[in-house]
Write an enzyme that holds these catalytic residues in place. Sequence first.
Site, PDB file in Angstrom:
ATOM      1  N   TYR A 190      -7.159   8.072 -52.319  1.00  0.00           N
ATOM      2  CA  TYR A 190      -6.146   9.143 -52.284  1.00  0.00           C
ATOM      3  C   TYR A 190      -5.787   9.533 -53.729  1.00  0.00           C
ATOM      4  O   TYR A 190      -5.690  10.716 -54.065  1.00  0.00           O
ATOM      5  CB  TYR A 190      -4.930   8.620 -51.512  1.00  0.00           C
ATOM      6  CG  TYR A 190      -3.676   9.447 -51.573  1.00  0.00           C
ATOM      7  CD1 TYR A 190      -3.566  10.625 -50.858  1.00  0.00           C
ATOM      8  CD2 TYR A 190      -2.574   9.020 -52.323  1.00  0.00           C
ATOM      9  CE1 TYR A 190      -2.393  11.371 -50.892  1.00  0.00           C
ATOM     10  CE2 TYR A 190      -1.404   9.742 -52.353  1.00  0.00           C
ATOM     11  CZ  TYR A 190      -1.315  10.926 -51.650  1.00  0.00           C
ATOM     12  OH  TYR A 190      -0.158  11.652 -51.690  1.00  0.00           O
ATOM     13  N   ALA A 193       6.918   3.543 -45.880  1.00  0.00           N
ATOM     14  CA  ALA A 193       7.773   2.363 -45.686  1.00  0.00           C
ATOM     15  C   ALA A 193       9.229   2.690 -45.299  1.00  0.00           C
ATOM     16  O   ALA A 193       9.741   2.080 -44.345  1.00  0.00           O
ATOM     17  CB  ALA A 193       7.725   1.492 -46.931  1.00  0.00           C
TER      18      ALA A 193
END
Length: 322
Positions: free
Chosen positions: A147, A191
Site C-alpha cells: 500500500y 483500529a
Amino acid sequence: MKRALVCGAGGFIGGHLVRYLQKKGFWVRGVDIKRHEFNKSIGDEFLVLDLKEAKNCIKAMTLKKGKFDEVYQLAADMGGMGFISSAECEIMRNSALVNINMIHNAAEMGIKNYFFSSSVCVYRNMKPGEPELPEEGAYPAMPHNEYGWEKLYAERMAMAYGRRNAMRIRIARFQNCYGAEGTWRGGREKAPAALSRKIAEMKEGGSVEVWGDGTAVRSYTHVDDMVDGIYRLMHSKIDVPVNIGCPQYVTVDELAKTIAKVSGKKIKIKHIDGPVGVQSRNFSNNRIYSTGWKSRVSLEEGIRRTYPWVAEQVRKTSDKKR
Ligand code: NAD
C-alpha cells in the site's frame, strides 16, 4: 462560485471533505465507485463511476461549462492492516489504475489544482523513541507494505505531471484517521473503529482482542482535523509532500483503554496474533504547521465524537437481527 471535485466521496474522509468544502462555499461534485453508506445525499451532485477507467475519469472532471477549480483525489482500494496485508494485488493494481488515469487526464483537461491523498505508510518501520522523521525521510525508500509503495509511486507520478504541466500539485501523507461515518466492520475498518465496535458489542468486564502485543505506537487524527489540513494544504504554496497527523502518540493498548473509558465499560485486553504493521511512528508536522494548521482534537475528545456513533451502528444492526 468555486467548484470542487472530490474523488472517493463515497468513502470516509472524502465524505467529510465534501461537507467541509460546501461549508466553505464550494459547489461540490462527489465521485465514487459506490454511494456513501451513511449519507445518501452527499455533495451538490454525486456520480457513481469506476475511476480505474480513463473514460470515467474524464467524465468525472467534465463540467457543462468551464473547469473544476480544485480536484481532490482520495479514491483508493484501501482498509486497515487486515485488508492491507491480505489484498496486496488489488491495492497495487486498483489504486495505481485510478491514480494513473486521474492525474493524466487532469493534466490533459487543464486542471489547475490537484490534491492527492498519500499516507505515512510510505515511510519505513521505526523503533520507539526514534527522533521525528521529516518528509524527506521517506527516502531511501523502504515502505513497510505494498500500500505504501503504491502511494509513493502515485506521489512521484503526480509531481512529475506537475513539473510538466501548469498544474499545482498538493500531496498530504495522512496519519491514521478516524471519526464517525467511517468503515466500522467488514474487514476494512481501522483500529479505532474496530476496537470501538468490539467494545460496544461487549458486556461489562469482557475481554477485547487486540492484534499483537499492544505496544505498537500510532497517532490517530480525527477527521475534522484532517479535512481542515487538506484544505489548508490545497490553499498553501507547498508543492512537496506534507505529513498531516495529530502529535499525540499512543500504543494500541492505550487506544483500547481510551475507548473503554469513553464507553464507561470496564474491559480486559487479550492479545492475539494478527497483522500489526509497523512497530512505531514519529513524524514531523512542521510543514503543515507552516500553513497555520494544528491538531485541535485530542484522542479522547475524538473518541467521544466517534464511539457513540459506532455504538449506534452496533445497536441498529443487532435490532435488525432480532
Ligand atoms: P475509504 O475506503 O473510506 O474511501 C476511499 C473511497 O475510494 C471508497 O469509498 C471507495 O469506494 C473509493 N474507490 C475505490 N476504488 C475506486 C474506484 N475504482 N473508482 C472510484 N472510487 C473508488 O478510505 P478513507 O479512509 O476515506 O481514505 C481516503 C484516502 O486517504 C485514501 O486514498 C487512503 O488511502 C488515504 N489514507 C487514509 C488513511 C486513514 O486512516 N483513513 C490514512 C492514510 C491515507
